[in-house]
Design a protein around this motif. Structure first.
Motif, PDB file in Angstrom:
ATOM      1  N   SER A 465       5.987  -5.251   0.816  1.00 18.16           N
ATOM      2  CA  SER A 465       5.318  -6.531   0.575  1.00 18.16           C
ATOM      3  C   SER A 465       6.169  -7.357  -0.388  1.00 18.16           C
ATOM      4  O   SER A 465       6.307  -7.003  -1.567  1.00 18.16           O
ATOM      5  CB  SER A 465       3.930  -6.299  -0.033  1.00 18.16           C
ATOM      6  OG  SER A 465       3.416  -7.508  -0.566  1.00 18.16           O
ATOM      7  N   MET A 472       3.639  -0.630   0.713  1.00 18.42           N
ATOM      8  CA  MET A 472       2.219  -0.468   0.991  1.00 18.42           C
ATOM      9  C   MET A 472       2.019   0.305   2.295  1.00 18.42           C
ATOM     10  O   MET A 472       2.930   0.414   3.118  1.00 18.42           O
ATOM     11  CB  MET A 472       1.540  -1.832   1.094  1.00 18.42           C
ATOM     12  CG  MET A 472       1.596  -2.650  -0.185  1.00 18.42           C
ATOM     13  SD  MET A 472       0.667  -4.194  -0.015  1.00 18.42           S
ATOM     14  CE  MET A 472       0.693  -4.756  -1.721  1.00 18.42           C
ATOM     15  N   HIS A 474      -0.910   0.095   5.175  1.00 15.21           N
ATOM     16  CA  HIS A 474      -2.115  -0.577   5.654  1.00 15.21           C
ATOM     17  C   HIS A 474      -2.707   0.167   6.858  1.00 15.21           C
ATOM     18  O   HIS A 474      -2.042   0.947   7.531  1.00 15.21           O
ATOM     19  CB  HIS A 474      -1.787  -2.007   6.070  1.00 15.21           C
ATOM     20  CG  HIS A 474      -1.646  -2.947   4.908  1.00 15.21           C
ATOM     21  ND1 HIS A 474      -1.578  -4.321   5.065  1.00 15.21           N
ATOM     22  CD2 HIS A 474      -1.576  -2.727   3.565  1.00 15.21           C
ATOM     23  CE1 HIS A 474      -1.463  -4.893   3.877  1.00 15.21           C
ATOM     24  NE2 HIS A 474      -1.447  -3.950   2.960  1.00 15.21           N
ATOM     25  N   ASN A 487      -6.686  -0.814   3.554  1.00 14.85           N
ATOM     26  CA  ASN A 487      -5.319  -0.991   3.093  1.00 14.85           C
ATOM     27  C   ASN A 487      -5.120  -0.296   1.750  1.00 14.85           C
ATOM     28  O   ASN A 487      -5.925  -0.443   0.835  1.00 14.85           O
ATOM     29  CB  ASN A 487      -4.981  -2.479   2.946  1.00 14.85           C
ATOM     30  CG  ASN A 487      -5.006  -3.199   4.273  1.00 14.85           C
ATOM     31  OD1 ASN A 487      -4.801  -2.596   5.327  1.00 14.85           O
ATOM     32  ND2 ASN A 487      -5.268  -4.503   4.250  1.00 14.85           N
ATOM     33  N   ASN A 488      -4.029   0.459   1.684  1.00  9.03           N
ATOM     34  CA  ASN A 488      -3.607   1.090   0.429  1.00  9.03           C
ATOM     35  C   ASN A 488      -4.664   2.024  -0.147  1.00  9.03           C
ATOM     36  O   ASN A 488      -5.079   1.902  -1.300  1.00  9.03           O
ATOM     37  CB  ASN A 488      -3.211   0.023  -0.592  1.00  9.03           C
ATOM     38  CG  ASN A 488      -2.005  -0.763  -0.144  1.00  9.03           C
ATOM     39  OD1 ASN A 488      -0.989  -0.189   0.271  1.00  9.03           O
ATOM     40  ND2 ASN A 488      -2.100  -2.085  -0.181  1.00  9.03           N
ATOM     41  N   GLN A 556      -9.057   1.814  -2.743  1.00  8.36           N
ATOM     42  CA  GLN A 556      -8.364   1.013  -1.726  1.00  8.36           C
ATOM     43  C   GLN A 556      -8.530  -0.445  -2.148  1.00  8.36           C
ATOM     44  O   GLN A 556      -9.361  -0.767  -3.002  1.00  8.36           O
ATOM     45  CB  GLN A 556      -8.910   1.282  -0.314  1.00  8.36           C
ATOM     46  CG  GLN A 556     -10.403   1.185  -0.160  1.00  8.36           C
ATOM     47  CD  GLN A 556     -10.893  -0.175   0.297  1.00  8.36           C
ATOM     48  OE1 GLN A 556     -10.126  -1.122   0.387  1.00  8.36           O
ATOM     49  NE2 GLN A 556     -12.188  -0.264   0.587  1.00  8.36           N
ATOM     50  N   ASP A 557      -7.750  -1.320  -1.558  1.00  6.38           N
ATOM     51  CA  ASP A 557      -7.629  -2.684  -2.087  1.00  6.38           C
ATOM     52  C   ASP A 557      -8.968  -3.406  -2.254  1.00  6.38           C
ATOM     53  O   ASP A 557      -9.145  -4.186  -3.189  1.00  6.38           O
ATOM     54  CB  ASP A 557      -6.715  -3.517  -1.176  1.00  6.38           C
ATOM     55  CG  ASP A 557      -5.246  -3.176  -1.391  1.00  6.38           C
ATOM     56  OD1 ASP A 557      -4.932  -2.446  -2.360  1.00  6.38           O
ATOM     57  OD2 ASP A 557      -4.409  -3.636  -0.585  1.00  6.38           O
TER      58      ASP A 557
END
Length: 752
Positions: A465, A472, A474, A487-488, A556-557
């Motif tokens: 990113s 990352m 995803h 994601n993450n 996570q995000d």
């Protein structure tokens, strides 16, 4: 909580037969010996609800995956364990009346699983006759199952008893589509001394070999054979006897051979005949003694003794019994299915559970060669892992979420190709074996091929990113399967980073021939190191459910954007949520199925500070519903590490008695075999604080307040140690092997 079995240190006993608990009873009283196994269903006719289940190790079928639309890279089939020929079947007729405990009045019912000897007993009285049934699946002869039926009149009369013992191929799976059949009968025969049947899985369109299974039954005892019959799907031997006050006995032995062990179908049949002749010459007492001796030897190595808490004692032995009934390292082609031989859920295949939970137990209670067979199982399927990655347009090796042969055969996209964290656990197993045994040969040999393949996968699966100047991952599902396509996921990212670091460290030590084969370039290593340095692992300051400040790793995000209502505030009648909520509602919720962020701290407790472990535990645990059977043990171990004794014991009790007490209301369809490792792990890694640091064994034990003492044996680097923890002190005794220096409660201690 309803308990249908009585509390006892060595037995699982019930004096009740309740129709609503029948399937639960069958699951809990299952038997197995790695080669084969069966649920605890009745031999005789039972017209009530029941789940007849007989399963053969390594025998499976590629059931066509049915989805509304196809996706590139989707598995072609769903691999599943199939219900095999039923060789337990025995119809009892007393004075012309067929015995059926679902219809007829009975007394004196009792069913007992004797875990010390590995034997299932059942008794009941019906129509004036007391019936006693003894069942075992031999731990000494893998192809052998044996029964002893005893009939005794208890009403002062004499009775005519007929037993029709059958081998029946008219079977289906519980999850079969439209009652489809997976077996065809190749040949069969019934005569005056025995009967046998040769069956084969029906053809498939996926190139998976057809399996042949032959079952042959022979008999001994006091009954007179009266007939032998053969139909399209069954062979039957019929016996009759006049039964009075003296018990009359019929013994039945069944030999089961498969094409996995023989060159062709003719040889499979011949093998069954040869083995049947051998066991016919042996008495039931001899068969029993040889079988029980093998179980006694296993308990000598593995038994955990708890004083002062009988339910806890029963729980750990129940777990170890079923774990060893499923797998004991005798066949490197086999692995450990989540349900073992107790049901068909999860397809009976191999999951990441083996490497995450089972290998640490087998390292402690069996010789290292047993774990080597599990490592070799994955090495032998490395080509399949490369195939799986290529299906997703990725480099390297992607080990399957579910498999029998190395090819992914799971039919849920969010699990199959999003829950890729399992790939890191395959690498962790190599590290764990090396760390506990001190043997680096696998890590630097064949294991290096697995490790580098996995590292190459992660290096290709991350993306960079520019916005965050970080790597990352995803579109994944973490261990918390109640979040899909996130994601993450912290655990996934952290483990990917660890794999690349581990591979970088091992690379210079790899055997020259294998290093040349792998041909890892300097550019690759430089890329790995860049990922290690820049992996996205955000930490945030927040508050827990009680308003206390916590510094946590972000699961996570988008995790903190959820409606963060703790589990304690949910109505009790909505739990478990997976049985009451829509899947959409589950996925939007903050509820965690099993340890996710915390799982890295279970694998690598020394890689995190005590403050990090405490903050993350106290933040995430209140949102964890523990609706995975694998969850309680991880929370017990981390709680013990944090000196949170009450939580550690609470979660031990949950993992030790998860099936016995049917915590998650899902034991009817089979036991949670791989989660049965959790009781041992909670005691040894949790309460006893067992670690290996810098090639030294470390123990920091505590005694739960409920217990008077506990002790266990541990196999460690060629030694057998006996650890006992009591109120007054903790002792470590060397049973076998060379003396060694350990760290016991922070003090270097010589064990000799």
């Amino acid at each position: 909580m309803k308990r249908i079995f009585e509390i006892d240190p060595w037995t699982i006993t019930s004096h009740e037969l309740n129709a609503e608990d029948k399937r639960l009873q069958e699951s809990i009283t299952s038997l197995g010996n790695e080669h084969m196994g069966m649920r605890g269903m009745f031999e005789e006719t039972y017209s009530g609800d029941t789940h007849l289940g007989v399963y053969i190790g390594g025998v499976w079928f590629p059931d066509k995956t049915r989805v509304g639309w196809w996706k590139n890279g989707y598995p072609l089939y769903f691999g599943k364990a199939i219900n095999a020929v039923n060789f337990t079947k025995a119809k009892f007729t007393i004075d012309g009346q067929e015995v059926d405990l679902a219809k007829h009045a009975y007394q004196d019912f009792v069913v007992t699983l004797d875990m010390h000897d590995g034997v299932l007993y059942r008794e009941f009285t019906v129509f004036g006759v007391h019936v006693t049934i003894t069942r075992l699946i031999s731990a000494a002869t893998k192809e052998l199952a044996a029964w002893r039926f005893a009939f005794e009149a208890v009403d002062g009369a004499t009775h005519q008893v007929v037993v029709d013992a059958s081998i029946d191929a008219d079977v289906v799976n519980e999850d079969a589509n439209y009652d489809e059949k997976f077996w065809q009968v190749l040949d069969k025969n019934a005569d005056q001394s025995a009967s046998w049947m040769s069956t084969q899985t029906v053809p498939n369109d996926f190139g998976v070999p057809q399996f042949t299974v032959v079952a042959e039954q022979t008999f001994a005892g006091d009954f007179t054979q009266t007939a032998n019959t053969s139909t399209a799907f069954a062979v039957t031997n019929s016996f009759a006897a006049t039964v009075g006050a003296t018990p009359v006995v019929l013994e039945k032995r069944v030999i089961v051979t498969t094409s996995r062990d023989y060159a062709d179908n003719v040889a499979v049949v011949a093998g069954a005949h040869t083995l049947s002749q051998q066991v016919t010459a042996r008495s039931f007492a001899d068969i029993f003694t040889a079988h029980a001796a093998e179980w006694h030897a296993r308990w000598e190595k593995a038994d955990v003794q708890i004083e002062g808490d009988v339910p806890a004692q029963q729980g750990i032995r129940f777990n170890l019994f079923h774990l060893f009934a499923t797998y004991y390292g005798n066949d490197s082609r086999l692995n450990i299915g989540p349900k073992g031989f107790t049901g068909e859920k999860y397809g009976g295949a191999t999951y990441w559970d083996t490497e995450a939970f089972a290998i640490p137990v087998y390292l402690g209670v069996t010789k290292p060669e047993v774990v080597k067979t599990l490592l070799k199982y994955r090495y032998d399927q490395l080509a399949g892992a490369y195939h799986n990655a290529q299906q997703q347009d990725l480099a390297g090796a992607l080990y399957p979420m579910v498999t029998f042969d190395g090819i992914e055969s799971h039919n849920e996209w969010e699990i199959t190709f999003e829950e890729i964290h399992r790939n890191a656990t395959i690498a962790y197993a190599i590290y764990n074996y090396t760390n506990l045994t001190g043997d680096h040969t696998w890590e630097r040999g064949e294991g290096a091929e697995v490790l580098i393949g996995i590292a190459r996968f992660w290096a290709g699966r991350v993306h960079y990113s520019k916005h965050q100047a970080a790597y990352m991952i995803h579109g994944v599902t973490g261990p918390n399967e109640y979040e899909n396509n996130v994601n993450n996921n912290f655990y996934t990212n952290w483990m990917a980073k660890w794999v690349l670091s581990y591979a970088t460290d091992v690379l210079p030590k790899i055997d020259d021939q294998i290093a040349a084969k792998l041909a890892v370039t300097d550019e690759e290593v430089a890329h790995w190191q860049d990922i290690i340095a820049k992996m996205w692992l955000p930490e945030v300051d927040t508050t827990d459910v009680d308003g206390n400040p916590r510094h946590i790793f972000l699961a996570q995000d988008g995790w903190l954007d959820k409606d963060l209502v703790p589990v304690r505030d949910l109505p009790a009648d909505e739990l478990p949520i997976n049985q009451h909520w829509s899947w959409d509602r589950v996925l939007r919720s903050p509820y965690i199925k099993q340890s996710d962020t915390l799982h890295a701290m279970y694998y690598f407790p020394d890689a995190f500070t005590e403050e990090q472990k405490r903050d993350n535990y106290l933040f995430y645990e209140p949102f964890t519903v523990h609706e995975s059977s694998l969850s309680p043990s991880v929370h017990s171990i981390i709680a013990a590490d944090l000196k949170m004794e009450d939580k550690a014991v609470e979660f031990y009790e949950r993992t030790a008695r998860l099936d016995l007490d049917n915590y998650n209301n899902d034991t009817n369809d089979g036991l949670h075999i791989t989660s049965m490792t959790g009781a041992w792990l909670s005691i040894v890694q949790g309460f006893a604080g067992m670690r290996v640091r810098d090639d030294q064994l470390v123990l920091n034990p505590f005694l739960p307040k409920k217990w008077t003492s506990y002790q266990f044996r541990l196999i460690y680097r060629g030694r057998i140690l006996e650890i006992k923890v009591a109120a007054e002190d903790s002792t470590v005794k060397l049973i076998d092997g060379e003396p060694l220096i350990i760290l016991l409660n922070g003090i270097e201690t010589e064990v000799k």
